[in-house]
Design a protein around this motif. Structure first.
Motif, PDB file in Angstrom:
ATOM      1  N   ALA A 141       0.843  -1.199   0.000  1.00 48.36           N
ATOM      2  CA  ALA A 141       0.000   0.000   0.000  1.00 48.36           C
ATOM      3  C   ALA A 141       0.874   1.245   0.000  1.00 48.36           C
ATOM      4  O   ALA A 141       1.971   1.243   0.555  1.00 48.36           O
ATOM      5  CB  ALA A 141      -0.913   0.001   1.223  1.00 48.36           C
ATOM      6  N   ARG A 142       0.385   2.303  -0.626  1.00 50.93           N
ATOM      7  CA  ARG A 142       1.089   3.580  -0.678  1.00 50.93           C
ATOM      8  C   ARG A 142       0.279   4.599   0.096  1.00 50.93           C
ATOM      9  O   ARG A 142      -0.932   4.691  -0.041  1.00 50.93           O
ATOM     10  CB  ARG A 142       1.221   4.029  -2.133  1.00 50.93           C
ATOM     11  CG  ARG A 142       1.816   5.414  -2.286  1.00 50.93           C
ATOM     12  CD  ARG A 142       1.822   5.857  -3.732  1.00 50.93           C
ATOM     13  NE  ARG A 142       0.546   5.764  -4.393  1.00 50.93           N
ATOM     14  CZ  ARG A 142      -0.370   6.746  -4.430  1.00 50.93           C
ATOM     15  NH1 ARG A 142      -0.144   7.880  -3.829  1.00 50.93           N
ATOM     16  NH2 ARG A 142      -1.500   6.581  -5.072  1.00 50.93           N
ATOM     17  N   ASP A 143       0.966   5.382   0.938  1.00 52.55           N
ATOM     18  CA  ASP A 143       0.243   6.430   1.659  1.00 52.55           C
ATOM     19  C   ASP A 143       0.294   7.733   0.859  1.00 52.55           C
ATOM     20  O   ASP A 143       0.896   7.798  -0.215  1.00 52.55           O
ATOM     21  CB  ASP A 143       0.754   6.595   3.092  1.00 52.55           C
ATOM     22  CG  ASP A 143       2.184   7.102   3.187  1.00 52.55           C
ATOM     23  OD1 ASP A 143       2.711   7.637   2.191  1.00 52.55           O
ATOM     24  OD2 ASP A 143       2.773   6.976   4.272  1.00 52.55           O
ATOM     25  N   THR A 144      -0.351   8.768   1.367  1.00 52.70           N
ATOM     26  CA  THR A 144      -0.463  10.026   0.625  1.00 52.70           C
ATOM     27  C   THR A 144       0.866  10.755   0.468  1.00 52.70           C
ATOM     28  O   THR A 144       1.006  11.587  -0.420  1.00 52.70           O
ATOM     29  CB  THR A 144      -1.485  10.971   1.289  1.00 52.70           C
ATOM     30  OG1 THR A 144      -1.088  11.182   2.649  1.00 52.70           O
ATOM     31  CG2 THR A 144      -2.881  10.390   1.239  1.00 52.70           C
ATOM     32  N   SER A 145       1.860  10.418   1.295  1.00 56.33           N
ATOM     33  CA  SER A 145       3.171  11.057   1.158  1.00 56.33           C
ATOM     34  C   SER A 145       4.072  10.305   0.173  1.00 56.33           C
ATOM     35  O   SER A 145       5.190  10.724  -0.082  1.00 56.33           O
ATOM     36  CB  SER A 145       3.859  11.169   2.519  1.00 56.33           C
ATOM     37  OG  SER A 145       4.233   9.887   2.978  1.00 56.33           O
ATOM     38  N   LYS A 182       5.042   7.006   0.544  1.00 55.64           N
ATOM     39  CA  LYS A 182       5.770   5.891   1.153  1.00 55.64           C
ATOM     40  C   LYS A 182       5.064   4.580   0.805  1.00 55.64           C
ATOM     41  O   LYS A 182       3.839   4.496   0.824  1.00 55.64           O
ATOM     42  CB  LYS A 182       5.831   6.046   2.668  1.00 55.64           C
ATOM     43  CG  LYS A 182       6.675   7.212   3.108  1.00 55.64           C
ATOM     44  CD  LYS A 182       6.663   7.355   4.613  1.00 55.64           C
ATOM     45  CE  LYS A 182       7.456   8.579   5.030  1.00 55.64           C
ATOM     46  NZ  LYS A 182       7.302   8.855   6.455  1.00 55.64           N
ATOM     47  N   TRP A 204       4.387   0.697   1.767  1.00 50.11           N
ATOM     48  CA  TRP A 204       4.348  -0.131   2.971  1.00 50.11           C
ATOM     49  C   TRP A 204       4.000  -1.565   2.605  1.00 50.11           C
ATOM     50  O   TRP A 204       3.220  -1.816   1.691  1.00 50.11           O
ATOM     51  CB  TRP A 204       3.298   0.395   3.940  1.00 50.11           C
ATOM     52  CG  TRP A 204       3.563   1.776   4.425  1.00 50.11           C
ATOM     53  CD1 TRP A 204       3.085   2.934   3.881  1.00 50.11           C
ATOM     54  CD2 TRP A 204       4.361   2.169   5.529  1.00 50.11           C
ATOM     55  NE1 TRP A 204       3.537   4.016   4.589  1.00 50.11           N
ATOM     56  CE2 TRP A 204       4.328   3.574   5.613  1.00 50.11           C
ATOM     57  CE3 TRP A 204       5.112   1.475   6.469  1.00 50.11           C
ATOM     58  CZ2 TRP A 204       5.006   4.293   6.590  1.00 50.11           C
ATOM     59  CZ3 TRP A 204       5.791   2.187   7.446  1.00 50.11           C
ATOM     60  CH2 TRP A 204       5.730   3.569   7.500  1.00 50.11           C
ATOM     61  N   TYR A 245       2.416  -5.070   4.328  1.00 54.82           N
ATOM     62  CA  TYR A 245       1.661  -5.643   5.445  1.00 54.82           C
ATOM     63  C   TYR A 245       1.663  -7.159   5.270  1.00 54.82           C
ATOM     64  O   TYR A 245       0.972  -7.682   4.394  1.00 54.82           O
ATOM     65  CB  TYR A 245       0.216  -5.141   5.439  1.00 54.82           C
ATOM     66  CG  TYR A 245       0.054  -3.663   5.659  1.00 54.82           C
ATOM     67  CD1 TYR A 245      -0.271  -3.161   6.907  1.00 54.82           C
ATOM     68  CD2 TYR A 245       0.182  -2.760   4.600  1.00 54.82           C
ATOM     69  CE1 TYR A 245      -0.445  -1.795   7.112  1.00 54.82           C
ATOM     70  CE2 TYR A 245       0.013  -1.396   4.797  1.00 54.82           C
ATOM     71  CZ  TYR A 245      -0.295  -0.932   6.048  1.00 54.82           C
ATOM     72  OH  TYR A 245      -0.474   0.418   6.248  1.00 54.82           O
ATOM     73  N   ARG A 260       3.237  -3.050   9.975  1.00 55.94           N
ATOM     74  CA  ARG A 260       3.653  -2.694   8.622  1.00 55.94           C
ATOM     75  C   ARG A 260       5.121  -2.285   8.600  1.00 55.94           C
ATOM     76  O   ARG A 260       5.669  -1.812   9.599  1.00 55.94           O
ATOM     77  CB  ARG A 260       2.790  -1.566   8.070  1.00 55.94           C
ATOM     78  CG  ARG A 260       3.016  -0.240   8.748  1.00 55.94           C
ATOM     79  CD  ARG A 260       2.090   0.789   8.177  1.00 55.94           C
ATOM     80  NE  ARG A 260       2.401   2.107   8.744  1.00 55.94           N
ATOM     81  CZ  ARG A 260       1.875   3.229   8.328  1.00 55.94           C
ATOM     82  NH1 ARG A 260       0.997   3.213   7.345  1.00 55.94           N
ATOM     83  NH2 ARG A 260       2.214   4.368   8.875  1.00 55.94           N
ATOM     84  N   GLN A 306       7.952  -0.107   6.184  1.00 57.27           N
ATOM     85  CA  GLN A 306       8.159   0.758   5.035  1.00 57.27           C
ATOM     86  C   GLN A 306       9.203   0.107   4.140  1.00 57.27           C
ATOM     87  O   GLN A 306      10.291  -0.240   4.577  1.00 57.27           O
ATOM     88  CB  GLN A 306       8.632   2.142   5.452  1.00 57.27           C
ATOM     89  CG  GLN A 306       8.761   3.064   4.251  1.00 57.27           C
ATOM     90  CD  GLN A 306       9.252   4.451   4.605  1.00 57.27           C
ATOM     91  OE1 GLN A 306       9.276   4.826   5.770  1.00 57.27           O
ATOM     92  NE2 GLN A 306       9.635   5.186   3.599  1.00 57.27           N
ATOM     93  N   HIS A 314       9.954   4.624  -0.907  1.00 56.16           N
ATOM     94  CA  HIS A 314       9.434   5.986  -0.865  1.00 56.16           C
ATOM     95  C   HIS A 314       9.453   6.540  -2.284  1.00 56.16           C
ATOM     96  O   HIS A 314      10.036   5.938  -3.185  1.00 56.16           O
ATOM     97  CB  HIS A 314      10.266   6.863   0.083  1.00 56.16           C
ATOM     98  CG  HIS A 314      11.692   7.005  -0.338  1.00 56.16           C
ATOM     99  ND1 HIS A 314      12.635   6.072   0.008  1.00 56.16           N
ATOM    100  CD2 HIS A 314      12.322   7.931  -1.073  1.00 56.16           C
ATOM    101  CE1 HIS A 314      13.795   6.432  -0.494  1.00 56.16           C
ATOM    102  NE2 HIS A 314      13.642   7.555  -1.170  1.00 56.16           N
ATOM    103  N   GLY A 344       4.571   8.350  -4.828  1.00 59.34           N
ATOM    104  CA  GLY A 344       3.427   9.240  -4.984  1.00 59.34           C
ATOM    105  C   GLY A 344       2.993   9.427  -6.430  1.00 59.34           C
ATOM    106  O   GLY A 344       1.851   9.762  -6.700  1.00 59.34           O
TER     107      GLY A 344
END
Length: 72
Positions: free
Chosen positions: A33-37, A39, A41, A43, A58, A60, A63, A66
């Motif tokens: 999964a990718r977060d809004t910044s 990065k 991850w 799981y 999780r 990292q 990076h 995005g």
């Protein structure tokens, strides 16, 4: 890790964890999964009773993701 043009996009260690009592391979999965910044991850999870259950917190693993909207 490189992009399709061959440019290095990320560096880091690669590791494997073998844990006593780890479920059979067909019951294990890793959700990315990718977060809004941006990065990336991982799981690690197992299927138990028809549910996906996290095994570890999780981690990292990258990076700068995005700009991506899919991981193939």
């Amino acid at each position: 890790m490189t992009d399709e043009a061959g440019k290095v996009t990320d560096r880091g260690p690669v590791s494997f964890r073998f844990v006593r009592g780890t479920p059979e391979a067909y019951l294990r999965t890793t959700l990315l999964a990718r977060d809004t910044s941006g990065k990336l991850w991982a799981y690690d999870s197992v299927y138990r009773d028809s549910r996906l259950i996290p095994v570890w917190t999780r981690q990292q693993i990258g990076h700068g993701w995005g700009i991506c909207n899919a991981i193939l």
